[in-house]
Design an enzyme around this catalytic site. Structure first.
Site, mmCIF file in Angstrom:
data_model
loop_
_atom_site.group_PDB
_atom_site.id
_atom_site.type_symbol
_atom_site.label_atom_id
_atom_site.label_comp_id
_atom_site.label_asym_id
_atom_site.label_seq_id
_atom_site.Cartn_x
_atom_site.Cartn_y
_atom_site.Cartn_z
ATOM 1 N N ASP A 27 9.598 -2.754 -30.845
ATOM 2 C CA ASP A 27 11.247 -3.142 -31.405
ATOM 3 C C ASP A 27 11.106 -3.911 -32.809
ATOM 4 O O ASP A 27 12.052 -3.509 -33.478
ATOM 5 C CB ASP A 27 11.987 -4.029 -30.451
ATOM 6 C CG ASP A 27 11.196 -5.337 -29.771
ATOM 7 O OD1 ASP A 27 10.054 -5.467 -30.177
ATOM 8 O OD2 ASP A 27 12.034 -6.123 -29.136
ATOM 9 N N ARG A 60 -0.202 -6.338 -21.255
ATOM 10 C CA ARG A 60 0.135 -7.423 -20.159
ATOM 11 C C ARG A 60 1.950 -7.395 -20.179
ATOM 12 O O ARG A 60 2.409 -7.175 -21.467
ATOM 13 C CB ARG A 60 -0.283 -8.680 -20.199
ATOM 14 C CG ARG A 60 0.276 -9.635 -21.327
ATOM 15 C CD ARG A 60 -0.438 -11.069 -21.408
ATOM 16 N NE ARG A 60 -1.304 -11.021 -22.232
ATOM 17 C CZ ARG A 60 -1.401 -11.167 -23.446
ATOM 18 N NH1 ARG A 60 -0.201 -11.142 -23.980
ATOM 19 N NH2 ARG A 60 -2.424 -10.914 -24.365
ATOM 20 N N SER A 104 8.939 -2.752 -25.885
ATOM 21 C CA SER A 104 9.058 -3.987 -26.451
ATOM 22 C C SER A 104 7.986 -4.902 -25.741
ATOM 23 O O SER A 104 8.263 -5.978 -25.427
ATOM 24 C CB SER A 104 10.218 -4.509 -26.682
ATOM 25 O OG SER A 104 11.018 -3.760 -27.387
HETATM 26 C C1 BGC Z 1 6.820 -8.815 -26.500
HETATM 27 C C2 BGC Z 1 7.074 -7.952 -27.920
HETATM 28 C C3 BGC Z 1 8.513 -7.999 -28.427
HETATM 29 C C4 BGC Z 1 9.434 -9.085 -28.254
HETATM 30 C C5 BGC Z 1 10.935 -9.149 -28.548
HETATM 31 C C6 BGC Z 1 7.903 -9.967 -26.621
HETATM 32 O O1 BGC Z 1 7.770 -10.382 -25.378
HETATM 33 O O2 BGC Z 1 5.631 -8.950 -26.340
HETATM 34 O O3 BGC Z 1 6.403 -6.561 -27.791
HETATM 35 O O4 BGC Z 1 8.524 -7.325 -29.658
HETATM 36 O O5 BGC Z 1 9.102 -9.661 -26.994
HETATM 37 O O6 BGC Z 1 11.392 -8.294 -27.727
#
Ligand code: BGC
Length: 481
Positions: free
Chosen positions: A207, A169, A154
């Site tokens: 996610d 990142r 995620s």
């Molecule tokens: C991430 C996402 C993720 C979201 C919720 C963010 O910090 O960049 O990829 O879906 O958090 O988990």
């Protein structure tokens, strides 16, 4: 006191200097319907921009999942989910025709040293936990070759295929060296090989993508999958013909693909969102300053820190906690979202639960007035988060011209922070201008399990239904380490 817009009754009987101070915070943190609409309209433009060849702040990542599952997927698939706080491992059994599934799962807390260590430490940690899980849930004769593994990662990645993802990142204050700029799939596969774990990654998903797939699997009206937790983000299905950055790929006219928006990066330019001095501080002190600007004003990881920074300022101005030991209050990231939620739930005359939390977490013994003022501030912070959260969902709906749909939302803050959902729903109503007699046309519903079932379905789609082992054995619920 009628000039207070947010629940003036909470401030009844307060001295004038506290009232003046609360008024300033109210002005900073209140976002009215007009502002919400303007933010949403700008958000729509930024979503569009992210789909262009030049791109914008919002990455709009092509997931390469080109459609929804049919309900006829079958077989047994392992999934791991590396989110903000835990590593979750699942054994998912998709049963053909039933459109249903069963699963066993286990959660491991991701230790702080793993979140800020090296790539090797991270992937070894994941490989070891997966190995232990496989040993518990699979017998030797069930392992005829590498088991298919769906990996929910995620974080923002550049995806060239469903089996790859170069980490753009870290977000959510992760700081593992040697991963940014690299494809996480070969890194994890190498650790699995090194540790002789009989599993190989077949699909890498976000996610939000998993949430969309799992929720749509159960309810065809779900058009958006969203997470509101440590971080905040959403995914939706887009027509490939509406994605300029895919032109030239010779995709069928009617092709569609799930877009992981990564919209936590909205307004990284810091031109549009109404930021307070505390937003500036949170960003400046974060591991990735200048990134995830919207997420830092909204998500669970930051709302506790926002309250802490405000309370420190009030203490320094000699308004709050005079003569008390504020060592813990001065420690960064001491407060998490549940602290705020407990305070808001406390409607007792003397705020006993809230007082107990202050004692336990901060070693502070505030006066009743201080507690009431803090509760007021918490309401402002959480309401702003929920209202801004609604802008992202509304922006996708406006962009896709979705006037009526369901949104599958997962994440600890959405599920556990009482009042969050109704505040976000109210903001959606204001943005979309629904008449008062109309029910919520865009409904925020608790999602189905994205990183278990959703990820397994994504893997089944990626494998085209082929070579997926069968033999779903006894399934046995959840264990948490
Ligand atoms: C991430 C996402 C993720 C979201 C919720 C963010 O910090 O960049 O990829 O879906 O958090 O988990």
């Amino acid at each position: 006191m009628d000039h207070f817009r947010y629940r003036p009754e909470l401030l009844e009987g307060m001295p004038d200097d506290i009232l003046r101070c609360m008024k300033q915070f109210e002005d900073w943190f209140t976002i009215d319907a007009d502002q919400l609409k303007k933010i949403t309209n700008h958000f729509v433009q930024e979503l569009e921009k992210g789909l262009t060849v030049e791109g914008g702040s919002i990455p709009m990542i092509v997931s390469w999942i080109m459609g929804y599952p049919t309900g006829h997927e079958r077989g047994r698939i392992l999934t791991i989910d590396m989110g903000g706080t835990n590593l979750r491992v699942c054994d998912v059994c998709l049963a053909k025709g039933k459109g249903d599934f069963e699963q066993a799962q286990r959660k491991f807390k991701l230790p702080a040293e793993v979140k800020s260590g090296t790539a090797e430490q991270l992937w070894d940690f994941v490989a070891d936990r997966l190995d232990a899980f496989i040993n518990e849930h699979y017998s030797k004769d069930q392992i005829k070759g590498p088991l298919p593994l769906a990996f929910t990662f995620s974080f923002p990645v550049d995806q060239k295929s469903i089996r790859s993802g170069i980490l753009k990142r870290w977000t959510k204050n992760f700081d593992v060296s040697g991963v940014e700029g690299h494809d996480v799939v070969p890194q994890l596969d190498a650790a699995l090989q090194r540790k002789q774990v009989p599993a190989r990654v077949v699909a890498l998903i976000n996610d939000t993508t998993g949430t969309l797939i799992a929720s749509h699997y159960k309810d065809k009206h779900v058009k958006i999958g969203s997470i509101f937790s440590t971080g905040c983000n959403a995914a939706y299905m887009e027509e490939c013909s509406a994605i300029p950055k895919l032109r030239g790929l010779d995709l069928p006219q009617d092709a569609t693909v799930i877009i992981n928006t990564e919209y936590g990066a909205f307004d990284n330019e810091r031109h549009f969102l109404p930021r307070t001095p505390f937003d500036e501080q949170i960003d400046a002190k974060s591991i990735q300053p200048g990134a995830q600007i919207y997420e830092k004003m909204v998500a669970g990881l930051y709302i506790g820190e926002m309250l802490r920074l405000i309370m420190v300022t009030l203490h320094e101005q000699e308004r709050f906690f005079e003569g008390q030991d504020t060592t813990r209050l001065r420690t960064a990231n001491t407060l998490e979202a549940p602290f705020l939620s407990i305070a808001e739930l406390d409607i007792s005359e003397y705020l006993d639960d809230m007082r107990a939390e202050f004692k336990e977490t901060l070693s502070l013994d505030p006066s009743l007035e201080e507690l009431k003022a803090c509760r007021y501030l918490i309401g402002l912070i959480a309401t702003r988060a929920a209202r801004l959260y609604a802008c992202g969902v509304a922006a996708i709906c406006k962009k896709k011209n979705l006037r009526r749909c369901h949104v599958g939302v997962d994440g600890s803050v959405f599920n556990k922070y009482s009042g969050f959902k109704s505040r976000a729903a109210q903001a959606l109503r204001e943005i979309m201008d629904w008449p008062p007699y109309e029910l919520d046309l865009i409904a925020l519903n608790a999602a189905e399990d994205g990183s278990g079932v959703g990820a397994a379905l994504a893997a089944a789609l990626a494998m085209n239904g082929k070579n997926i082992p069968d033999g779903c054995g006894e399934q046995d619920g959840t264990e948490v380490d």
